[in-house]
Design a protein around this motif. Sequence first.
Motif, PDB file in Angstrom:
ATOM      1  N   LEU A  92       0.647  -2.834  -5.652  1.00 32.01           N
ATOM      2  CA  LEU A  92       1.078  -4.057  -4.979  1.00 32.01           C
ATOM      3  C   LEU A  92       2.052  -3.655  -3.891  1.00 32.01           C
ATOM      4  O   LEU A  92       3.059  -2.994  -4.171  1.00 32.01           O
ATOM      5  N   LEU A 126       0.516  -8.050  -0.495  1.00 35.47           N
ATOM      6  CA  LEU A 126       1.253  -9.282  -0.777  1.00 35.47           C
ATOM      7  C   LEU A 126       1.705  -9.968   0.507  1.00 35.47           C
ATOM      8  O   LEU A 126       2.484 -10.919   0.464  1.00 35.47           O
ATOM      9  N   ARG A 148      -6.651  -8.604  -1.008  1.00 32.68           N
ATOM     10  CA  ARG A 148      -5.728  -9.688  -1.346  1.00 32.68           C
ATOM     11  C   ARG A 148      -6.304 -10.361  -2.578  1.00 32.68           C
ATOM     12  O   ARG A 148      -7.512 -10.291  -2.838  1.00 32.68           O
TER      13      ARG A 148
END
Length: 193
Positions: A92, A126, A148
Amino acid sequence: MKRKTKKNLIEYGIIFAIFGGLYITGLHTEVLGFLQRGVLATGLMDPDLDKNADLAVNDTNSKAYFSMSLINSKGEKVAMEDLRGKVIFMNLWATWCPPCVAEMPGINKLYQDVDKDKVAFIMLSLDQDFQKAIDYNEKKGYDFEVYRVNGAIPEMYNSQSIPTTYVIDPNGNLVLTTYGNGRLQHQGLQGFP
């Protein structure tokens, strides 16, 4: 004294102008990431993995959550379930995160060195504007795909710190989690195919 004050004001003005220019152009993240990579390359800040609280080796081998839908840079939907049976490296990250930017070259090197038939990479952006992540990846020439999430990030992967990396073994066990350390290195992940 007046001369020294004027000199200090000019120096501070120059520093402010440089940092303001970097911030306005968006290059501050690149510069901070570059500086962080430089500091980390010296070895002065190498983590002691035995004492590093940011590294969590999941002793319980908790089962990973596979019911997550992703969208890649081409707009195609990808089901995480389709990756079951491979080692999954999920990171992430965001383009505005200096530690994320700092670890990207190491992740790209890892990506180049592993067997793609046995290891899948999910570089989960993110960024609110996914196009920024796509453009960043293309500009840097990284080989991995960016994604995503299609919907909300499942609770199991919801982290308050980025970069965060999860490693899931071929049996679907979440075996490694790293939080926000910006120091992911290929040699730190022994056992990768």
